[in-house]
Scaffold this motif. Structure first.
Motif, PDB file in Angstrom:
ATOM      1  N   UNK A 199       0.853  -1.189   0.000  1.00 48.44           N
ATOM      2  CA  UNK A 199       0.000   0.000   0.000  1.00 48.44           C
ATOM      3  C   UNK A 199       0.892   1.242   0.000  1.00 48.44           C
ATOM      4  N   UNK A 200       1.358   1.632  -1.186  1.00 49.67           N
ATOM      5  CA  UNK A 200       2.349   2.702  -1.267  1.00 49.67           C
ATOM      6  C   UNK A 200       1.740   4.076  -0.984  1.00 49.67           C
ATOM      7  N   UNK A 201       0.415   4.232  -1.187  1.00 51.86           N
ATOM      8  CA  UNK A 201      -0.204   5.534  -1.006  1.00 51.86           C
ATOM      9  C   UNK A 201      -1.006   5.639   0.294  1.00 51.86           C
ATOM     10  N   UNK A 202      -0.882   4.646   1.177  1.00 44.53           N
ATOM     11  CA  UNK A 202      -1.509   4.675   2.507  1.00 44.53           C
ATOM     12  C   UNK A 202      -3.011   4.939   2.449  1.00 44.53           C
ATOM     13  N   UNK A 203      -3.683   4.363   1.445  1.00 45.09           N
ATOM     14  CA  UNK A 203      -5.127   4.559   1.359  1.00 45.09           C
ATOM     15  C   UNK A 203      -5.902   3.322   1.802  1.00 45.09           C
ATOM     16  N   UNK A 204      -5.180   2.329   2.365  1.00 41.87           N
ATOM     17  CA  UNK A 204      -5.848   1.178   2.944  1.00 41.87           C
ATOM     18  C   UNK A 204      -6.017  -0.011   2.043  1.00 41.87           C
ATOM     19  N   UNK A 205      -5.504   0.050   0.803  1.00 35.91           N
ATOM     20  CA  UNK A 205      -5.590  -1.113  -0.075  1.00 35.91           C
ATOM     21  C   UNK A 205      -4.244  -1.394  -0.723  1.00 35.91           C
ATOM     22  N   UNK A 206      -4.088  -2.623  -1.193  1.00 35.13           N
ATOM     23  CA  UNK A 206      -2.791  -3.122  -1.655  1.00 35.13           C
ATOM     24  C   UNK A 206      -2.607  -2.822  -3.142  1.00 35.13           C
ATOM     25  N   UNK A 207      -1.515  -2.150  -3.464  1.00 35.67           N
ATOM     26  CA  UNK A 207      -1.143  -1.842  -4.838  1.00 35.67           C
ATOM     27  C   UNK A 207      -0.116  -2.858  -5.326  1.00 35.67           C
ATOM     28  N   UNK A 208       0.139  -2.867  -6.639  1.00 32.85           N
ATOM     29  CA  UNK A 208       1.037  -3.848  -7.240  1.00 32.85           C
ATOM     30  C   UNK A 208       2.082  -3.156  -8.103  1.00 32.85           C
ATOM     31  N   UNK A 209       3.328  -3.597  -7.965  1.00 31.51           N
ATOM     32  CA  UNK A 209       4.417  -3.119  -8.823  1.00 31.51           C
ATOM     33  C   UNK A 209       4.962  -4.319  -9.581  1.00 31.51           C
ATOM     34  N   UNK A 210       4.855  -4.273 -10.918  1.00 30.55           N
ATOM     35  CA  UNK A 210       5.240  -5.396 -11.769  1.00 30.55           C
ATOM     36  C   UNK A 210       6.557  -5.070 -12.454  1.00 30.55           C
ATOM     37  N   UNK A 211       7.541  -5.963 -12.315  1.00 35.80           N
ATOM     38  CA  UNK A 211       8.830  -5.788 -12.987  1.00 35.80           C
ATOM     39  C   UNK A 211       8.824  -6.530 -14.322  1.00 35.80           C
ATOM     40  N   UNK A 212       9.454  -5.903 -15.319  1.00 37.47           N
ATOM     41  CA  UNK A 212       9.440  -6.425 -16.678  1.00 37.47           C
ATOM     42  C   UNK A 212      10.821  -6.350 -17.308  1.00 37.47           C
ATOM     43  N   UNK A 213      10.967  -7.069 -18.424  1.00 35.27           N
ATOM     44  CA  UNK A 213      12.019  -6.701 -19.370  1.00 35.27           C
ATOM     45  C   UNK A 213      11.411  -5.586 -20.204  1.00 35.27           C
ATOM     46  N   UNK A 214      11.817  -4.359 -19.873  1.00 31.75           N
ATOM     47  CA  UNK A 214      11.142  -3.179 -20.402  1.00 31.75           C
ATOM     48  C   UNK A 214      10.507  -2.419 -19.255  1.00 31.75           C
TER      49      UNK A 214
END
Length: 556
Positions: free
Chosen positions: A127-142
């Protein structure tokens, strides 16, 4: 994922290990897991995109997350797809599956916004923005992708606006509050500065295969992003001192390794020295891997570091490290001695069994709830076992953690991998969590060019208790640790979702308790070093430990 030009030290070690294989202990303990991905609704099929040429990203991709993205109290599953290089809009997409509440899944609606079509590697949840829900960061080639959760399980791509659309080839990533200011910063591990234009043709016994990273000699710089608290990030890689070292990074984990109240970073590098970034405060870091003894193994060899696990396996109140490596290289199990680490791979029983497979995903967790951490390793070659057939499949391995007085060791479970029917695929990312909420930890594993495993825990288990550790804003307190007395043993478990390989696991803290009916003197150490005491709890439940609700009694 390095190649096999062993140094003399490696060859000597391999000889020692092979001689010891016959002494490898096994425990006839029955099936601990049942594979149920298909019957529980995970109809995902990973696609590496292989069309004849051995492009190196194809052999290392495949991550997954277990996280409660819709806020209903159970674990959902996010599975990262490969595809084609270069990626196009027609590329296959990542998939989100929502837990019905009983460990069975439905695919998220088509408009959920989770269908990233980059050539995927891994995922970090937080939860990077502290709004109470879980966000996702996806790593790619690119370019990497930050998916902001609107609170209903639907997502928006905010990568560009947030300033984290790193265009390099990224592998692992982790959200952590590195400056103890109440929001999650982002650390991204980059693998190589590789492009299809520098691809090489490599061979084993005259048969084409994938090249290792030393063939290219293009190590990459990792990136550190400070959370600005307004939904954006600032790249502080140079200001933080992360720029002084390059590597072929695949795995990472964060923990307070030197017990100073600040979260540190460890990076497992492929055929290069590992990095241990000790937090100096004010978002400054110093690589102390050589001084602390985790840059190389006990023979001074840089191994093919892939997955990594960190936990207090010996119950001495500090966080130890396990790095898994290539076939014919042992695991590297580093015991934390407070101011340095010691390579105890042979002492804990992992030297002999580990050399027979190439390991990627890894988990140190108490699967049978007896109070000792067990070990699961997800395996799959980077070279074909049969030069005439492109077959990289291997069985996975399960080890039971055992305590014998002050000695801790791991015994391999039979049947192999803890499953009654053999499971043999090319396994990569591994996430851990209790998907059906029955007190037993389950496993989600991505398999190259195949369906995943959802290994449901059916082991004979002891008592358990679980804690969701929350900041004052209500998000999971990544980087915090929980200590407690279980019987006569003081245990410590970290809030640590991002470890293993390209994966994010359940952030709830799980204690196996054997035959104990309760857990005593529960203490949370928050990022920054402040400690709160929360008292005693009965077994068999999940409890919330919220900052400010306990009794503060010490701080760094």
């Amino acid at each position: 994922m390095g190649k096999h030009r062993e140094t003399l030290a490696e060859m000597a070690l391999l000889t020692t290990v092979i001689l010891g294989i016959t002494a490898c202990s096994r425990t006839e303990d029955g099936a601990w897991f049942s594979e149920e991905a298909s019957v529980r609704g995970l109809n995902f099929v990973h696609q590496s995109g292989f069309t004849g040429r051995h492009l190196v990203p194809l052999i290392v991709s495949g991550g997954a997350a277990l996280a409660d993205v819709d806020g209903d109290g159970d674990l959902d599953a996010y599975l990262v797809q490969g595809g084609e290089i270069p990626s196009t809009e027609a590329n296959v997409a990542d998939r989100l599956y929502l837990n019905r509440g009983d460990g069975y899944f439905d695919e998220a609606p088509a408009d959920s916004g989770t269908d990233d079509r980059g050539y995927g590697m891994g995922v970090a949840a937080g939860d990077y923005d502290n709004d109470g829900d879980v966000d996702l960061y996806v790593t790619n080639y690119g370019p990497n992708v930050l998916l902001r959760n609107d609170g209903t399980g639907r997502f928006e791509d905010v990568s560009l606006a947030a300033g984290v659309d790193d265009p390099r080839w990224s592998a692992a990533a982790t959200f952590l509050d590195l400056d103890a200011d109440g929001d999650l910063d982002l650390f991204v591990v980059n693998y190589m500065n590789w492009t299809p234009g520098i691809e090489r043709d490599c061979f084993v016994r005259g048969v084409p295969t994938y090249c290792g990273p030393t063939i290219y000699n293009v190590p990459a710089m990792d990136r550190l992003y400070r959370n600005n608290g307004d939904g954006t990030f600032t790249d502080i890689t140079f200001a933080a001192g992360i720029n002084v070292a390059f590597g072929n990074g695949l795995g990472t984990v964060g923990a307070d390794f030197n017990d100073d109240g600040l979260t540190d970073l460890f990076v497992a590098n492929d055929m290069m020295v590992n990095q241990l970034w000790l937090n100096q405060g004010n978002l400054r870091f110093k690589d102390e891997s050589l001084l602390w003894g985790v840059a190389l193994d006990e023979h001074g060899v840089a191994k093919a570091g892939m997955g990594v696990a960190a936990a207090d396996y010996d119950d001495d109140d500090d966080t130890d490290l396990l790095v898994v490596n290539l076939k014919e290289q042992t695991d590297s199990f580093f015991r934390n001695e407070g101011k340095y680490f010691v390579d105890v791979t042979r002492e804990v029983g992992l030297a002999a069994p580990s050399v027979r497979h190439t390991r990627f995903g890894v988990a140190l967790a108490d699967f049978n709830n007896d109070g000792s951490l067990d070990l699961y390793e997800a395996n799959g070659r980077i070279e074909s076992s049969n030069p005439a057939v492109a077959n990289f499949d291997e069985p996975n391995l399960l080890f039971k953690g055992t305590r014998d007085g002050k000695r801790f060791h791991f015994d391999q479970i039979t049947p192999q991998g803890g499953v009654s029917a053999p499971l043999i695929h090319t396994s990569r990312g591994l996430a851990v969590g209790d998907v059906n909420d029955d007190g037993g930890l389950d496993l989600l594993i991505i398999n190259k060019d195949a369906t995943p495993y959802l290994l449901m825990n059916q082991a004979t288990r002891g008592q358990w208790v679980r804690f969701r550790v929350l900041t004052s804003s209500g998000r999971d307190a990544y980087g915090a640790s929980v200590s407690a007395m279980v019987g006569t043993v003081q245990m410590r478990r970290d809030v640590q979702p991002s470890a293993s390989y390209l994966a994010s696991s359940d952030p709830r803290v799980h204690f196996g308790m054997g035959d104990q009916a309760g857990i005593k003197d529960v203490v949370v150490t928050w990022p920054g070093g402040e400690q709160e005491r929360f008292g005693d709890f009965q077994a068999g439940e999940t409890y919330a430990l919220s900052r400010g609700k306990g009794k503060i009694f010490s701080a760094h």
